[in-house]
Design an enzyme around this catalytic site. Structure first.
Site: not given
Length: 286
Positions: A191, A228, A230-233
């Site tokens: 990412k 943003t 928690g975007t990866g979770c």
């Protein structure tokens, strides 16, 4: 009609069963809470194995209390032995003891012939910059979990930790993603939100393909927002759920990214720092 003697047999009319193995975020923006919201909004049935309890909010992490590895392992076994599972998402793991028990339980399922996708988000640092994993845990993750992962989803700083060098550009990201995929045998979604590019460029590397076909690039305009958390979770849970629905990997990533973008656009604006996403505003995906 389901076969109650076989918990792994999914009823034809039932939703896919997603097991999220991750930490609890008291503010609801990331971790298990984001996983449950994402899985539910995408039509999955969410189960959890909580690895760590955190006291956190949009401005930082105030306390971390890890579970024992044995308790985490038992949570996994309890879910899989009774409900069954169609995909696994792994997030914050905290320490080597937890990682060893997670790997033991998931490897037992693999050895038992259960071929399920495992999406591993190597969570190391929170959006606010707080460390979320013990240093020795990275080596344990590399040794025990990478070999059984279907997809690994690091951001640029996490990818830099994993290849043990500083990464700053999209070219660095691409080379490191290729390296990580080659060393693990897993697909890698690198990412690019931390690069200086005007657009966010993510790269999916799929092993086993010819070099020219191995990399798939996704990009979108940057959204000017602090919300943003928690975007990866959210992305890793979305991809796991979509894989469980039967989507091929590239399309699962594409749809998962769309879900995250819409949730960012619908962020409710809570908190004084990096606020949560608007998961509940995303009703469907095209």
């Amino acid at each position: 009609m389901s076969d109650n003697s076989n918990p792994h047999a999914r009823p034809q009319s039932g939703p896919p069963r997603i097991l999220a193995i991750a930490g609890s975020d008291s503010s609801g923006g990331a971790g298990i809470q984001a996983d449950i919201k994402t899985i539910t909004m995408l039509g999955g049935y969410a189960m959890t194995a909580i690895t760590t309890v955190t006291a956190q909010n949009t401005v930082g992490v105030q306390a971390i209390a890890p579970m024992s590895g044995a308790v985490v392992g038992q949570q996994i076994a309890s879910c899989v032995s009774d409900i069954g599972v169609d995909a696994v998402k792994i997030g914050m793991l905290h320490d080597a003891d937890i990682i060893a028990h997670v790997a033991q339980e998931l490897s037992a399922q693999k050895l038992g012939g259960l071929d399920i996708p495992i999406v591993l988000d190597p969570v190391m640092v929170s959006t606010s910059g707080s460390a979320l994993i013990a240093p020795e845990a990275i080596a344990a993750m590399r040794e025990l979990l990478f070999p059984i992962a279907t997809l690994i989803t690091p951001n640029l700083p996490e990818l830099g930790h994993l290849v043990e060098r500083n990464l700053t550009t999209s070219d660095h990201l691409a080379a490191a993603a290729e390296e990580l995929s080659a060393s693990t045998g897993a697909a890698v979604l690198a990412k690019g939100g931390h690069t200086p590019d005007k657009r966010i460029i993510d790269l999916l590397i799929v092993p086993g393909k010819e070099s020219a076909e191995r990399g798939v690039q996704f990009n979108h305009a940057r959204i000017d927002t602090p919300h943003t958390h928690g975007t990866g979770c959210t992305l890793s849970s979305a991809v796991a759920t979509l894989l469980a629905h039967g989507q091929p990997l590239e399309h699962a990533v594409r749809l998962g990214r769309n879900f995250v973008l819409r949730a960012i656009e619908a962020a409710p604006g809570f908190g004084a720092g990096n606020g949560p996403l608007g998961h509940l505003a995303v009703r469907k995906l095209d």
